[in-house]
Scaffold this motif. Structure first.
Motif, PDB file in Angstrom:
ATOM      1  N   PHE A 110       0.802  -1.227   0.000  1.00 38.47           N
ATOM      2  CA  PHE A 110       0.000   0.000   0.000  1.00 38.47           C
ATOM      3  C   PHE A 110       0.836   1.278   0.000  1.00 38.47           C
ATOM      4  O   PHE A 110       0.361   2.330   0.424  1.00 38.47           O
ATOM      5  N   GLU A 111       2.063   1.220  -0.503  1.00 36.43           N
ATOM      6  CA  GLU A 111       2.960   2.375  -0.453  1.00 36.43           C
ATOM      7  C   GLU A 111       2.348   3.611  -1.117  1.00 36.43           C
ATOM      8  O   GLU A 111       2.369   4.704  -0.553  1.00 36.43           O
ATOM      9  N   ASP A 112       1.795   3.461  -2.327  1.00 33.29           N
ATOM     10  CA  ASP A 112       1.251   4.613  -3.050  1.00 33.29           C
ATOM     11  C   ASP A 112       0.067   5.232  -2.313  1.00 33.29           C
ATOM     12  O   ASP A 112      -0.049   6.456  -2.213  1.00 33.29           O
ATOM     13  N   LYS A 113      -0.823   4.384  -1.794  1.00 32.17           N
ATOM     14  CA  LYS A 113      -1.994   4.895  -1.081  1.00 32.17           C
ATOM     15  C   LYS A 113      -1.589   5.579   0.215  1.00 32.17           C
ATOM     16  O   LYS A 113      -2.187   6.576   0.617  1.00 32.17           O
ATOM     17  N   ILE A 114      -0.564   5.041   0.872  1.00 33.77           N
ATOM     18  CA  ILE A 114      -0.095   5.638   2.121  1.00 33.77           C
ATOM     19  C   ILE A 114       0.477   7.028   1.869  1.00 33.77           C
ATOM     20  O   ILE A 114       0.246   7.971   2.626  1.00 33.77           O
ATOM     21  N   GLU A 115       1.235   7.190   0.768  1.00 35.93           N
ATOM     22  CA  GLU A 115       1.797   8.500   0.440  1.00 35.93           C
ATOM     23  C   GLU A 115       0.686   9.518   0.198  1.00 35.93           C
ATOM     24  O   GLU A 115       0.822  10.695   0.517  1.00 35.93           O
ATOM     25  N   THR A 116      -0.451   9.086  -0.373  1.00 37.10           N
ATOM     26  CA  THR A 116      -1.586   9.975  -0.591  1.00 37.10           C
ATOM     27  C   THR A 116      -2.171  10.444   0.732  1.00 37.10           C
ATOM     28  O   THR A 116      -2.503  11.623   0.904  1.00 37.10           O
ATOM     29  N   VAL A 117      -2.283   9.531   1.685  1.00 30.12           N
ATOM     30  CA  VAL A 117      -2.815   9.875   3.009  1.00 30.12           C
ATOM     31  C   VAL A 117      -1.923  10.906   3.693  1.00 30.12           C
ATOM     32  O   VAL A 117      -2.403  11.753   4.460  1.00 30.12           O
ATOM     33  N   PHE A 118      -0.614  10.866   3.409  1.00 25.51           N
ATOM     34  CA  PHE A 118       0.328  11.803   4.018  1.00 25.51           C
ATOM     35  C   PHE A 118       0.063  13.246   3.594  1.00 25.51           C
ATOM     36  O   PHE A 118       0.636  14.170   4.155  1.00 25.51           O
ATOM     37  N   GLN A 119      -0.785  13.453   2.586  1.00 25.00           N
ATOM     38  CA  GLN A 119      -1.090  14.797   2.131  1.00 25.00           C
ATOM     39  C   GLN A 119      -2.384  15.334   2.745  1.00 25.00           C
ATOM     40  O   GLN A 119      -2.796  16.446   2.446  1.00 25.00           O
ATOM     41  N   SER A 120      -3.051  14.574   3.599  1.00 22.72           N
ATOM     42  CA  SER A 120      -4.358  14.975   4.128  1.00 22.72           C
ATOM     43  C   SER A 120      -4.296  15.332   5.609  1.00 22.72           C
ATOM     44  O   SER A 120      -4.275  14.446   6.476  1.00 22.72           O
ATOM     45  N   PRO A 121      -4.295  16.641   5.945  1.00 23.53           N
ATOM     46  CA  PRO A 121      -4.276  17.034   7.364  1.00 23.53           C
ATOM     47  C   PRO A 121      -5.553  16.652   8.102  1.00 23.53           C
ATOM     48  O   PRO A 121      -5.527  16.412   9.305  1.00 23.53           O
ATOM     49  N   LYS A 122      -6.686  16.582   7.393  1.00 22.32           N
ATOM     50  CA  LYS A 122      -7.945  16.202   8.029  1.00 22.32           C
ATOM     51  C   LYS A 122      -7.896  14.754   8.515  1.00 22.32           C
ATOM     52  O   LYS A 122      -8.250  14.443   9.660  1.00 22.32           O
ATOM     53  N   LEU A 123      -7.478  13.851   7.625  1.00 20.67           N
ATOM     54  CA  LEU A 123      -7.363  12.440   8.003  1.00 20.67           C
ATOM     55  C   LEU A 123      -6.346  12.264   9.122  1.00 20.67           C
ATOM     56  O   LEU A 123      -6.551  11.486  10.050  1.00 20.67           O
ATOM     57  N   THR A 124      -5.255  13.007   9.028  1.00 23.56           N
ATOM     58  CA  THR A 124      -4.223  12.934  10.063  1.00 23.56           C
ATOM     59  C   THR A 124      -4.784  13.339  11.417  1.00 23.56           C
ATOM     60  O   THR A 124      -4.490  12.713  12.440  1.00 23.56           O
ATOM     61  N   SER A 125      -5.605  14.362  11.450  1.00 23.53           N
ATOM     62  CA  SER A 125      -6.222  14.827  12.698  1.00 23.53           C
ATOM     63  C   SER A 125      -7.129  13.753  13.292  1.00 23.53           C
ATOM     64  O   SER A 125      -7.142  13.526  14.506  1.00 23.53           O
ATOM     65  N   ILE A 126      -7.890  13.083  12.419  1.00 25.91           N
ATOM     66  CA  ILE A 126      -8.760  11.998  12.890  1.00 25.91           C
ATOM     67  C   ILE A 126      -7.940  10.873  13.482  1.00 25.91           C
ATOM     68  O   ILE A 126      -8.256  10.335  14.551  1.00 25.91           O
ATOM     69  N   PHE A 127      -6.837  10.512  12.799  1.00 24.82           N
ATOM     70  CA  PHE A 127      -5.993   9.424  13.289  1.00 24.82           C
ATOM     71  C   PHE A 127      -5.302   9.799  14.603  1.00 24.82           C
ATOM     72  O   PHE A 127      -5.042   8.926  15.444  1.00 24.82           O
ATOM     73  N   LEU A 128      -4.996  11.081  14.800  1.00 25.02           N
ATOM     74  CA  LEU A 128      -4.429  11.513  16.078  1.00 25.02           C
ATOM     75  C   LEU A 128      -5.428  11.270  17.213  1.00 25.02           C
ATOM     76  O   LEU A 128      -5.048  10.854  18.319  1.00 25.02           O
ATOM     77  N   MET A 129      -6.686  11.515  16.936  1.00 24.26           N
ATOM     78  CA  MET A 129      -7.712  11.271  17.950  1.00 24.26           C
ATOM     79  C   MET A 129      -7.864   9.770  18.215  1.00 24.26           C
ATOM     80  O   MET A 129      -8.101   9.353  19.357  1.00 24.26           O
ATOM     81  N   VAL A 130      -7.702   8.962  17.175  1.00 21.04           N
ATOM     82  CA  VAL A 130      -7.715   7.505  17.365  1.00 21.04           C
ATOM     83  C   VAL A 130      -6.562   7.092  18.275  1.00 21.04           C
ATOM     84  O   VAL A 130      -6.730   6.247  19.172  1.00 21.04           O
ATOM     85  N   THR A 131      -5.391   7.690  18.070  1.00 25.63           N
ATOM     86  CA  THR A 131      -4.248   7.406  18.945  1.00 25.63           C
ATOM     87  C   THR A 131      -4.581   7.731  20.390  1.00 25.63           C
ATOM     88  O   THR A 131      -4.233   6.981  21.312  1.00 25.63           O
ATOM     89  N   GLY A 132      -5.264   8.853  20.606  1.00 21.98           N
ATOM     90  CA  GLY A 132      -5.670   9.218  21.958  1.00 21.98           C
ATOM     91  C   GLY A 132      -6.538   8.154  22.603  1.00 21.98           C
ATOM     92  O   GLY A 132      -6.352   7.808  23.774  1.00 21.98           O
ATOM     93  N   LEU A 133      -7.467   7.604  21.841  1.00 25.64           N
ATOM     94  CA  LEU A 133      -8.345   6.555  22.368  1.00 25.64           C
ATOM     95  C   LEU A 133      -7.552   5.283  22.677  1.00 25.64           C
ATOM     96  O   LEU A 133      -7.827   4.590  23.667  1.00 25.64           O
ATOM     97  N   ILE A 134      -6.578   4.974  21.819  1.00 26.48           N
ATOM     98  CA  ILE A 134      -5.729   3.796  22.056  1.00 26.48           C
ATOM     99  C   ILE A 134      -4.974   3.946  23.378  1.00 26.48           C
ATOM    100  O   ILE A 134      -4.889   3.011  24.186  1.00 26.48           O
ATOM    101  N   LEU A 135      -4.434   5.133  23.604  1.00 32.79           N
ATOM    102  CA  LEU A 135      -3.667   5.378  24.832  1.00 32.79           C
ATOM    103  C   LEU A 135      -4.555   5.286  26.075  1.00 32.79           C
ATOM    104  O   LEU A 135      -4.141   4.755  27.108  1.00 32.79           O
ATOM    105  N   ILE A 136      -5.767   5.793  25.964  1.00 31.16           N
ATOM    106  CA  ILE A 136      -6.695   5.717  27.097  1.00 31.16           C
ATOM    107  C   ILE A 136      -7.001   4.264  27.442  1.00 31.16           C
ATOM    108  O   ILE A 136      -7.166   3.900  28.617  1.00 31.16           O
ATOM    109  N   SER A 137      -7.047   3.404  26.423  1.00 25.20           N
ATOM    110  CA  SER A 137      -7.377   1.993  26.659  1.00 25.20           C
ATOM    111  C   SER A 137      -6.368   1.287  27.562  1.00 25.20           C
ATOM    112  O   SER A 137      -6.692   0.294  28.203  1.00 25.20           O
TER     113      SER A 137
END
Length: 270
Positions: A110-137
């Motif tokens: 999935f290298e090409d698709k991953i590089e595309t995700v690296f250009q999206s600050p909105k998706l990145t923000s959502i994933f940061l919140m997912v990280t927060g939930l993981i840490l709380i667990s």
């Protein structure tokens, strides 16, 4: 990208690589705010290489013992089962290789698709919140000081590392959390997480170095090496700090930071 922008982003990378707040996520958001335009992910790879060197510096004795044991005993096929039970360093080497498979396969497919995700600050923000939930667990983790990694728990950590290829999903946060949720204490989980980062970062660095030679990107080399040096220094500081935090049982506190930054990015970034 100029040297000042590289300095800022490299410091950010080094400090956030091992803290469970997603270095790649912070780089995406910072690049968006700075208006830095770039092609490919060469910068990310080289600053990750700098932080890999910080792991080598701190865990050199462990790494040396692991490598020595592995290359001494891996060719003794008839004794593999015995060595896995009797030699902790050999077992750890095998588990690290085993746990590296999910991220390796994910990166290749999935290298090409991953590089595309690296250009999206909105998706990145959502994933940061997912990280927060993981840490709380991890607050619900029941850790046994005597328990250590096996093939099942190490593979689960490897799967967590595969998901952390996405910007905003913290590699250290997800892998340490996976270890803790598997019943292994935080310090052991952090050590395994740091050691597990080495094959993935080294592999990615080799591939991108090859691209530099293939596409004659030699003008980027001085800036990339400078970035690697800065991330090495700050990465070293971050590892030492995180080990102290985990030993005091405050690992989940990073969740509130991730949730806050993710929410701010989701609201204000386009």
């Amino acid at each position: 990208m100029n040297y000042l922008e590289s300095l800022i982003l490299s410091i950010l990378q080094g400090l956030t690589e091992f803290l469970p707040i997603s270095s790649s996520g912070h780089l995406v958001l910072a690049q968006h705010l700075l208006g830095v335009k770039k092609s490919g992910i060469e910068f990310e790879v080289f600053v990750h290489f700098g932080t890999m060197l910080s792991v080598l510096a701190i865990f050199w004795k462990d790494i040396s013992a692991i490598l020595k044991s592995f290359f001494t005993k891996i060719f003794k096929v008839s004794e593999l089962g015995t060595n896995l039970k009797a030699d902790e360093n050999f077992k750890l080497a095998v588990l690290i290789i085993w746990a590296s498979i999910p991220a390796g396969v994910t990166g290749i497919l999935f290298e090409d698709k991953i590089e595309t995700v690296f250009q999206s600050p909105k998706l990145t923000s959502i994933f940061l919140m997912v990280t927060g939930l993981i840490l709380i667990s991890t607050r619900f983790a029941k850790n046994n000081p005597e328990k250590d990694f096996n093939f099942v728990s190490s593979f689960l950590v490897g799967v967590a590392q595969a998901f952390a290829i996405l910007p905003g999903i913290s590699r250290s946060g997800s892998t340490i959390s996976a270890g803790m949720l598997a019943g292994i204490n935080g310090v052991k989980s952090a050590r395994f997480s740091f050691l597990l980062s080495l094959p993935a970062i080294l592999g990615a660095t080799i591939l991108k170095t090859k691209e530099i030679f293939e596409f004659s990107l030699f003008d980027k080399v001085p800036l990339l090496l400078f970035s690697a040096l800065i991330s090495f220094i700050t990465g070293y500081i971050a590892i030492k700090f995180l080990l102290k935090v985990i030993s005091r049982g405050n690992f989940s506190l990073f969740a509130y930071y991730c949730l806050t930054i993710g929410l701010i990015g989701l609201i204000f970034l386009k």
